[in-house]
Scaffold this motif. Structure first.
Motif, mmCIF file in Angstrom:
data_model
loop_
_atom_site.group_PDB
_atom_site.id
_atom_site.type_symbol
_atom_site.label_atom_id
_atom_site.label_comp_id
_atom_site.label_asym_id
_atom_site.label_seq_id
_atom_site.Cartn_x
_atom_site.Cartn_y
_atom_site.Cartn_z
ATOM 1 N N ALA A 2 39.832 37.131 34.997
ATOM 2 C CA ALA A 2 40.712 35.993 34.708
ATOM 3 C C ALA A 2 41.979 36.051 35.563
ATOM 4 O O ALA A 2 42.466 35.029 36.039
ATOM 5 N N SER A 3 42.478 37.254 35.792
ATOM 6 C CA SER A 3 43.720 37.400 36.563
ATOM 7 C C SER A 3 43.554 36.991 38.019
ATOM 8 O O SER A 3 44.535 36.702 38.699
ATOM 9 N N LYS A 22 44.070 29.933 28.786
ATOM 10 C CA LYS A 22 45.211 30.856 28.739
ATOM 11 C C LYS A 22 44.752 32.283 29.015
ATOM 12 O O LYS A 22 43.761 32.752 28.455
ATOM 13 N N LEU A 23 45.498 32.952 29.899
ATOM 14 C CA LEU A 23 45.219 34.363 30.156
ATOM 15 C C LEU A 23 45.420 35.159 28.881
ATOM 16 O O LEU A 23 46.382 34.932 28.149
ATOM 17 N N PRO A 24 44.529 36.102 28.597
ATOM 18 C CA PRO A 24 44.738 36.950 27.416
ATOM 19 C C PRO A 24 45.953 37.850 27.620
ATOM 20 O O PRO A 24 46.301 38.166 28.753
ATOM 21 N N GLU A 38 44.753 43.074 32.119
ATOM 22 C CA GLU A 38 44.573 42.632 33.496
ATOM 23 C C GLU A 38 43.111 42.579 33.925
ATOM 24 O O GLU A 38 42.760 41.856 34.827
ATOM 25 N N ASP A 39 42.253 43.366 33.296
ATOM 26 C CA ASP A 39 40.850 43.401 33.683
ATOM 27 C C ASP A 39 39.976 42.502 32.817
ATOM 28 O O ASP A 39 38.759 42.618 32.837
ATOM 29 N N SER A 40 40.562 41.623 32.045
ATOM 30 C CA SER A 40 39.773 40.795 31.142
ATOM 31 C C SER A 40 38.912 39.809 31.928
ATOM 32 O O SER A 40 39.280 39.351 33.001
ATOM 33 N N ILE A 41 37.757 39.511 31.355
ATOM 34 C CA ILE A 41 36.820 38.577 31.989
ATOM 35 C C ILE A 41 36.671 37.329 31.123
ATOM 36 O O ILE A 41 35.599 36.764 31.011
#
Length: 181
Positions: free
Chosen positions: A73-74, A102-104, A108-111
């Motif tokens: 996502a980032s 919205k970014l979680p 930083e490594d969220s998909i």
């Protein structure tokens, strides 16, 4: 069914598109230099389509958007973003279908993205409006330096193979035209 068309695309904070708005016609060709956002336009439509189909889950995963791995996502949010929300508006016959993603927090490594406006999407889906993004066929042909290679259709019909060098493209376009009538 054939009277519903994507007429405009509006992007905010999506990859290289910080603030982007473009009218689209029945046939829109994207061309340009490498890394100018052509594929990102297609990916944004696919992500918005997925968000409208996954609204009840309140989350959209980026590892499989219609068979495409979009990355973390980032890396999808614009490098020059001013907020942690990606807005994608796909207009069908000038009716806005918006997905606010919205970014979680902190991961930083969220998909995945949280679907910020899931309640609004669900409400529009309840109204069974024919111009909603979950109720339209989307076709795209992926062309590379050697010509057309694959076509993917987002709906009930399986994708078609157009040949390594696009040798079956004319047949495929005629077949898709028949199915849209």
């Amino acid at each position: 069914m054939s009277d519903r068309k994507i007429t405009e695309l509006e992007l905010h904070n999506f990859k290289c598109h910080i603030d982007f708005k473009q009218k689209l016609s029945e046939l829109t060709l994207l061309s340009g230099s490498n890394a100018t956002g052509k594929s990102s336009m297609i990916q944004s439509i696919l992500m918005a389509h997925s968000a409208w189909n996954e609204a009840e889950r309140k989350r959209i995963y980026t590892r499989n958007i219609w068979g495409n791995y979009m990355g973390k996502a980032s890396t999808i949010i614009s490098e020059e973003h001013e907020s942690d929300i990606v807005d994608i508006s796909v207009y069908i016959n000038d009716y806005e279908n918006k997905a606010s993603l919205k970014l979680p927090p902190v991961e930083e490594d969220s998909i995945y993205f949280d679907i910020e406006n899931y309640e609004e999407i669900i409400e529009k889906l309840r109204n069974r409006d024919l111009a909603t993004l979950n109720n339209i066929n989307i076709f795209y042909i992926n062309a590379e330096r050697f010509g057309s290679r694959v076509v993917s259709e987002i709906c009930e019909i399986d994708g078609y193979y157009v040949g390594t060098h696009g040798e079956n493209t004319n047949y495929l376009i005629a077949k898709m035209d028949e199915e849209q009538k």
